[in-house]
Design a protein around this motif. Structure first.
Motif, mmCIF file in Angstrom:
data_model
loop_
_atom_site.group_PDB
_atom_site.id
_atom_site.type_symbol
_atom_site.label_atom_id
_atom_site.label_comp_id
_atom_site.label_asym_id
_atom_site.label_seq_id
_atom_site.Cartn_x
_atom_site.Cartn_y
_atom_site.Cartn_z
ATOM 1 N N LEU A 154 30.992 41.237 35.860
ATOM 2 C CA LEU A 154 30.625 40.286 36.914
ATOM 3 C C LEU A 154 29.898 39.068 36.336
ATOM 4 O O LEU A 154 30.139 37.938 36.751
ATOM 5 N N LYS A 186 30.489 35.409 49.279
ATOM 6 C CA LYS A 186 30.695 34.064 49.857
ATOM 7 C C LYS A 186 30.293 33.996 51.289
ATOM 8 O O LYS A 186 30.260 34.890 52.027
ATOM 9 N N LEU A 195 36.769 42.624 40.773
ATOM 10 C CA LEU A 195 35.820 41.520 40.645
ATOM 11 C C LEU A 195 35.977 40.522 41.793
ATOM 12 O O LEU A 195 34.989 40.058 42.362
ATOM 13 N N GLN A 196 37.220 40.220 42.160
ATOM 14 C CA GLN A 196 37.471 39.287 43.262
ATOM 15 C C GLN A 196 36.963 39.854 44.585
ATOM 16 O O GLN A 196 36.421 39.117 45.413
ATOM 17 N N ARG A 197 37.126 41.123 44.779
ATOM 18 C CA ARG A 197 36.649 41.752 46.010
ATOM 19 C C ARG A 197 35.137 41.632 46.146
ATOM 20 O O ARG A 197 34.612 41.321 47.213
ATOM 21 N N ALA A 249 33.592 30.992 35.787
ATOM 22 C CA ALA A 249 33.796 30.157 36.974
ATOM 23 C C ALA A 249 32.751 29.047 37.075
ATOM 24 O O ALA A 249 32.714 28.320 38.068
ATOM 25 N N GLU A 266 40.570 42.643 37.635
ATOM 26 C CA GLU A 266 40.340 41.370 38.314
ATOM 27 C C GLU A 266 40.265 41.541 39.830
ATOM 28 O O GLU A 266 39.472 40.880 40.500
ATOM 29 N N LYS A 267 41.057 42.454 40.369
ATOM 30 C CA LYS A 267 41.059 42.702 41.818
ATOM 31 C C LYS A 267 39.685 43.182 42.289
ATOM 32 O O LYS A 267 39.166 42.743 43.314
ATOM 33 N N THR A 327 33.116 39.365 44.593
ATOM 34 C CA THR A 327 32.699 37.975 44.752
ATOM 35 C C THR A 327 33.079 37.429 46.119
ATOM 36 O O THR A 327 32.374 36.571 46.647
ATOM 37 N N ARG A 328 34.145 37.933 46.707
ATOM 38 C CA ARG A 328 34.524 37.502 48.058
ATOM 39 C C ARG A 328 33.458 37.888 49.083
ATOM 40 O O ARG A 328 33.156 37.133 49.995
ATOM 41 N N ALA A 375 32.567 36.954 34.555
ATOM 42 C CA ALA A 375 33.444 36.274 35.521
ATOM 43 C C ALA A 375 32.730 35.090 36.165
ATOM 44 O O ALA A 375 33.316 34.017 36.339
#
Length: 135
Positions: A28, A135, A127-129, A35, A124-125, A131-132, A31
């Motif tokens: 995390l 937001k 990590l995206q979950r 970004a 990656e899935k 960070t989503r 990543a």
């Protein structure tokens, strides 16, 4: 438990020994840095929790500040933050429940966003979950 902060938002990661808490913490942070976001370690394993003004505050143990175990390598030194206001709890479990699991949990009588994720290799899935949710 482990804790980190990404863009000022604290994440508490819980799970059994060898479930991937340290690996997820490092992934995390990496990543977020890729970004262009700020991210740092709060603590690896020995996390203190307290409530202040209705918020859950996590802090690392001072004797191991900035230290994190890197699987297959040993202990590494990372930049760290003394404490963070936790906004998300991630529980690493054997298998994710069917039908999704985003919701809330309570820690020290503080309601927090909550994810239960399968303890496995970080992808990656995953990590995206996470960070989503921030937001």
């Amino acid at each position: 438990a482990n804790a980190l902060v990404v863009n000022g938002q604290g994440i508490l990661i819980r799970g059994a020994s060898k479930s991937g808490k340290s690996s997820l913490t490092l992934a995390l942070i990496a990543a977020a840095e890729r970004a262009g976001q700020s991210a740092s370690l709060v603590g690896d394993d020995r996390i203190g929790l307290r409530v202040s003004d209705g918020a859950l505050i996590a802090s690392g143990h001072p004797r191991i500040a900035g230290m994190i175990e890197v699987r297959g390598t040993g202990i590494a030194q990372r930049s760290f933050t003394g404490e963070a206001r936790i906004v998300l709890v991630v529980d690493l479990i054997e298998a994710e429940p069917p039908g999704g699991n985003d919701g809330f949990t309570t820690v020290e009588n503080v309601a927090l966003r909550h994810l239960r994720l399968a303890a496995r290799d970080i992808d990656e899935k995953m990590l995206q979950r996470i960070t989503r949710v921030l937001k």
